[in-house]
Scaffold this motif. Structure first.
Motif, PDB file in Angstrom:
ATOM      1  N   TYR A 112      24.287  53.149  61.519  1.00  0.00           N
ATOM      2  CA  TYR A 112      23.267  52.075  60.530  1.00  0.00           C
ATOM      3  C   TYR A 112      23.983  51.009  60.471  1.00  0.00           C
ATOM      4  CZ  TYR A 112      26.919  54.348  57.061  1.00  0.00           C
ATOM      5  OH  TYR A 112      28.713  54.582  56.238  1.00  0.00           O
ATOM      6  N   SER A 113      23.175  49.924  59.660  1.00  0.00           N
ATOM      7  CA  SER A 113      23.763  48.587  60.148  1.00  0.00           C
ATOM      8  C   SER A 113      24.059  48.302  58.692  1.00  0.00           C
ATOM      9  CB  SER A 113      22.746  48.074  60.613  1.00  0.00           C
ATOM     10  OG  SER A 113      21.709  47.891  59.561  1.00  0.00           O
ATOM     11  N   ASP A 114      23.394  48.724  57.380  1.00  0.00           N
ATOM     12  CA  ASP A 114      23.529  48.302  56.046  1.00  0.00           C
ATOM     13  C   ASP A 114      25.307  48.886  54.962  1.00  0.00           C
ATOM     14  OD1 ASP A 114      21.074  46.823  53.341  1.00  0.00           O
ATOM     15  OD2 ASP A 114      23.382  47.303  53.415  1.00  0.00           O
ATOM     16  N   ARG A 115      25.712  48.348  54.971  1.00  0.00           N
ATOM     17  CA  ARG A 115      26.780  48.577  54.423  1.00  0.00           C
ATOM     18  C   ARG A 115      26.738  49.116  52.882  1.00  0.00           C
ATOM     19  NH1 ARG A 115      32.000  48.053  56.372  1.00  0.00           N
ATOM     20  NH2 ARG A 115      32.079  47.064  58.195  1.00  0.00           N
ATOM     21  N   VAL A 116      26.044  48.669  52.195  1.00  0.00           N
ATOM     22  CA  VAL A 116      25.157  49.201  51.007  1.00  0.00           C
ATOM     23  C   VAL A 116      24.961  50.717  51.033  1.00  0.00           C
ATOM     24  CG1 VAL A 116      25.490  46.988  50.037  1.00  0.00           C
ATOM     25  CG2 VAL A 116      24.038  47.793  50.733  1.00  0.00           C
ATOM     26  N   SER A 117      24.477  51.714  52.307  1.00  0.00           N
ATOM     27  CA  SER A 117      24.450  52.265  51.873  1.00  0.00           C
ATOM     28  C   SER A 117      24.794  53.601  51.405  1.00  0.00           C
ATOM     29  CB  SER A 117      24.276  53.127  53.652  1.00  0.00           C
ATOM     30  OG  SER A 117      23.021  52.131  54.279  1.00  0.00           O
ATOM     31  N   GLN A 118      24.098  54.626  51.193  1.00  0.00           N
ATOM     32  CA  GLN A 118      24.981  54.802  49.603  1.00  0.00           C
ATOM     33  C   GLN A 118      24.877  57.068  49.987  1.00  0.00           C
ATOM     34  OE1 GLN A 118      23.079  55.685  46.301  1.00  0.00           O
ATOM     35  NE2 GLN A 118      25.064  55.220  44.962  1.00  0.00           N
ATOM     36  N   SER A 119      23.560  57.015  50.227  1.00  0.00           N
ATOM     37  CA  SER A 119      23.391  58.363  50.554  1.00  0.00           C
ATOM     38  C   SER A 119      22.763  58.514  52.503  1.00  0.00           C
ATOM     39  CB  SER A 119      22.166  59.039  49.893  1.00  0.00           C
ATOM     40  OG  SER A 119      22.277  58.819  49.057  1.00  0.00           O
ATOM     41  N   PHE A 120      23.323  59.850  52.832  1.00  0.00           N
ATOM     42  CA  PHE A 120      23.236  60.216  54.152  1.00  0.00           C
ATOM     43  C   PHE A 120      21.987  61.763  54.659  1.00  0.00           C
ATOM     44  CE2 PHE A 120      25.125  56.604  55.936  1.00  0.00           C
ATOM     45  CZ  PHE A 120      25.540  56.230  54.359  1.00  0.00           C
ATOM     46  N   PHE A 121      21.614  61.764  55.258  1.00  0.00           N
ATOM     47  CA  PHE A 121      20.666  63.011  55.719  1.00  0.00           C
ATOM     48  C   PHE A 121      20.063  62.883  57.053  1.00  0.00           C
ATOM     49  CE2 PHE A 121      19.407  62.902  51.349  1.00  0.00           C
ATOM     50  CZ  PHE A 121      19.916  61.658  50.313  1.00  0.00           C
ATOM     51  N   TRP A 122      20.713  64.688  57.016  1.00  0.00           N
ATOM     52  CA  TRP A 122      19.803  64.960  58.601  1.00  0.00           C
ATOM     53  C   TRP A 122      18.270  65.768  58.772  1.00  0.00           C
ATOM     54  CZ3 TRP A 122      21.299  63.048  63.065  1.00  0.00           C
ATOM     55  CH2 TRP A 122      23.162  62.165  63.621  1.00  0.00           C
ATOM     56  N   TYR A 123      17.568  65.538  59.019  1.00  0.00           N
ATOM     57  CA  TYR A 123      16.701  66.828  58.869  1.00  0.00           C
ATOM     58  C   TYR A 123      16.229  66.702  60.692  1.00  0.00           C
ATOM     59  CZ  TYR A 123      15.063  63.995  54.715  1.00  0.00           C
ATOM     60  OH  TYR A 123      14.845  63.934  53.368  1.00  0.00           O
ATOM     61  N   PRO A 164       9.903  67.276  59.268  1.00  0.00           N
ATOM     62  CA  PRO A 164      11.263  66.827  58.911  1.00  0.00           C
ATOM     63  C   PRO A 164      11.692  67.790  58.043  1.00  0.00           C
ATOM     64  CG  PRO A 164      10.427  64.595  59.423  1.00  0.00           C
ATOM     65  CD  PRO A 164       9.059  65.495  58.765  1.00  0.00           C
ATOM     66  N   GLU A 165      12.655  69.172  58.482  1.00  0.00           N
ATOM     67  CA  GLU A 165      13.057  69.737  57.567  1.00  0.00           C
ATOM     68  C   GLU A 165      14.626  69.226  56.944  1.00  0.00           C
ATOM     69  OE1 GLU A 165      14.055  74.257  58.132  1.00  0.00           O
ATOM     70  OE2 GLU A 165      13.315  73.196  59.627  1.00  0.00           O
ATOM     71  N   LEU A 166      15.159  69.418  56.188  1.00  0.00           N
ATOM     72  CA  LEU A 166      15.877  68.367  55.760  1.00  0.00           C
ATOM     73  C   LEU A 166      16.690  69.504  55.770  1.00  0.00           C
ATOM     74  CD1 LEU A 166      18.233  66.567  53.816  1.00  0.00           C
ATOM     75  CD2 LEU A 166      17.539  67.726  52.137  1.00  0.00           C
ATOM     76  N   ILE A 167      18.142  69.780  56.971  1.00  0.00           N
ATOM     77  CA  ILE A 167      19.130  70.445  57.470  1.00  0.00           C
ATOM     78  C   ILE A 167      20.612  70.076  56.436  1.00  0.00           C
ATOM     79  CG2 ILE A 167      18.243  71.647  58.360  1.00  0.00           C
ATOM     80  CD1 ILE A 167      19.522  69.779  60.904  1.00  0.00           C
ATOM     81  N   MET A 168      20.386  68.777  56.256  1.00  0.00           N
ATOM     82  CA  MET A 168      22.427  68.376  55.501  1.00  0.00           C
ATOM     83  C   MET A 168      22.312  67.047  54.770  1.00  0.00           C
ATOM     84  SD  MET A 168      24.593  70.564  55.988  1.00  0.00           S
ATOM     85  CE  MET A 168      25.755  70.021  56.514  1.00  0.00           C
ATOM     86  N   SER A 169      22.471  67.213  53.699  1.00  0.00           N
ATOM     87  CA  SER A 169      23.204  65.593  53.377  1.00  0.00           C
ATOM     88  C   SER A 169      24.712  65.220  52.576  1.00  0.00           C
ATOM     89  CB  SER A 169      22.635  65.672  51.866  1.00  0.00           C
ATOM     90  OG  SER A 169      22.427  66.703  50.363  1.00  0.00           O
ATOM     91  N   ILE A 170      25.019  64.297  52.923  1.00  0.00           N
ATOM     92  CA  ILE A 170      26.588  63.842  53.032  1.00  0.00           C
ATOM     93  C   ILE A 170      26.281  62.955  51.923  1.00  0.00           C
ATOM     94  CG2 ILE A 170      26.187  62.850  55.387  1.00  0.00           C
ATOM     95  CD1 ILE A 170      29.541  64.616  54.895  1.00  0.00           C
ATOM     96  N   TYR A 171      27.059  62.549  51.468  1.00  0.00           N
ATOM     97  CA  TYR A 171      27.265  60.879  50.520  1.00  0.00           C
ATOM     98  C   TYR A 171      28.876  60.654  49.989  1.00  0.00           C
ATOM     99  CZ  TYR A 171      23.258  63.857  48.193  1.00  0.00           C
ATOM    100  OH  TYR A 171      22.242  64.808  48.278  1.00  0.00           O
TER     101      TYR A 171
END
Lengths: 114, 111
Positions: free
Chosen positions: B25-36, B44-51
């Motif tokens: 990802y390009s934006d350094r202020v990104s805070q939350s990340f998800f895999w669907y 889309p079905e949420l399978i993982m989130s990581i912060y």
């Protein structure tokens, strides 16, 4: 716990017509986001509603509009339909205002423009 | 440069092996990340989130985040044919509720 529900499932319209898509948020969620997913692409953010107010908008023209009701359900309206509006329209709900809460998607509405 | 980039695949992995999916990802202020996970014709079905930086495990799935390298990955252990789907990486920036998605990686598990 009731999940996110969208209606209708499928819709066929012609160019120039108008369409309304509906979404009921998951129980306990106060935020609804709408996305457009073209074939082979990731979902693109259209806009979001939080407690009945628009809370962010993506790069979509004004003919894409929406609203959220007191029960947090939402509508997406698209006027003057164009062929490029053919896509899967996804609604996602979440609990806004409480930190990192994930969004959960409904089954989507597949819109075809002839 | 796209905000969120994924290899579109297809990625073919033998049944029982580890599938590794990557996202930058390009934006350094990104805070939350998800895999669907998205099956063909489905939503889309949420399978993982990581912060936070590091690994997060949930069953056969492990998400890895490296904010310094602006990189997030998903590992699927003991891959099953039912794991065959498109995997979407999504990023949320601080103070913004919208999700920015990559184009997805199509994964095929070969029996």
């Amino acid at each position: 716990e009731t999940g996110v529900t969208q209606s209708p499932t499928h819709l066929i319209k012609t160019r120039g017509q108008q369409v309304t898509l509906r979404c009921s948020s998951q129980s306990g969620h106060n935020t609804v986001s709408w996305y457009q997913q073209a074939l082979g692409q990731g979902p693109q953010f259209i806009f979001q509603y939080y407690r009945e107010e628009e809370n962010g908008r993506g790069n979509f023209p004004p003919r894409f509009s929406g609203l959220q009701f007191p029960n947090y359900s939402s509508e997406l309206n698209v006027n003057a339909l164009e062929l490029d509006d053919s896509a899967l329209y996804l609604c996602a709900s979440s609990m806004g205002g409480v930190g990192n809460q994930p969004q959960h998607f409904g089954d989507g509405t597949r819109l075809s423009i002839l | 440069q796209k905000e969120v980039e994924q290899n579109s695949g297809p990625l073919s992995v033998p049944e029982g092996a580890i599938a590794s999916l990557n996202c930058t990802y390009s934006d350094r202020v990104s805070q939350s990340f998800f895999w669907y996970r998205q099956y063909s014709g489905k939503s889309p079905e949420l399978i993982m989130s990581i912060y936070s930086n590091g690994d997060k495990e949930d069953g056969r799935f492990t998400a890895q985040l490296n904010k310094a390298s602006q990189y997030v990955s998903l590992l699927i252990r003991d891959s099953q044919p039912s794991d065959s789907a498109t995997y979407l990486c999504a990023v949320r920036n601080f103070g913004n509720e919208k999700l920015t998605f990559g184009t997805g990686t199509r994964l095929t598990i070969i029996p």
